[in-house]
Design a protein around this motif. Sequence first.
Motif: not given
Length: 253
Positions: A167-168, A189, A192-198
Amino acid sequence: MAKSKYEYVRTFEVEDKCLQNCWIVVRLDGRSFHRFTSAHKFEKPNDKRALELMNRSAAAVMEEFRDVSLAYGQSDEYSFILRKNTDLYNRRQSKIMSAINSTFSASYVYYWNTYFEDKKLLYPPSFDARIVLYPSDQNLRDYLSWRQADTHINNLYNTAFWGLILIKGLSNNEAEKILSGTVSSEKNEILFKECETNYNNELPIYRKGTVLVRKLVNLPPSKSKKHVICPLHVDIIGDSFWEEYDEILSLKD
Ligand code: DGT
Ligand code: MG
Ligand code: MG
Ligand code: MG
Ligand code: MG
């Protein structure tokens, strides 16, 4: 009938009976699946079809061996739990382990095309097997908790690692560097922050692995009941699973 002069060779066989009153756990693990999964281009970090093929093969073991009351699988491994009072093969370790392993391995090949319609099986996969005996219910639950905790640790790491790459757009080395020394909350975290994945939205089959249990279900027209093997992707570390499926730890059939 008279015995042949060769009969004495049987005395070389050793007794390998599983101790009575113990839970018998058979764990299989794919041999060199690092190579197998890359040769067959499994999706990273999880290939759903591959996990479903593992689950189907494990269900085939449960169809064949009624004394397997529960099975738990993740990645390239599966654990089969036999009732503590099972008399399967007179509790002989090598018989139980080899029969379960070959039923599983053969099923994996037999069902391959059902799950990988577009992929040719390039060479025969194989699995190693071991038997471990657990004398108490707590030991058995701790064993299964250990495997499910392992699923969580590996999957969180792999999801973050491959997220950073796929993704990144980072390199393998960069992803490894970012994750080295991080604890679970930090991996969450980063995802969530780097890959927009929860991470909590990842499929339960990936986060929890698969538990196969036998459930008694009603068959509508005839109203008869039948045991079916059901895959669940739930927590088996806490008490609620064991309260819902209390027949697993009891000695009743
Ligand atoms: P072993 O068990 O000592 O013979 O060697 P391996 O290579 O089977 O090592 P193991 O069992 O510790 O690790 C399982 C390997 O399988 C690991 O390289 C990751 C791979 N694998 C398992 N499930 C999947 C999947 O769904 N997708 C991909 N891409 N790889 C997977
Ligand atoms: Mg291994
Ligand atoms: Mg392996
Ligand atoms: Mg493994
Ligand atoms: Mg025979």
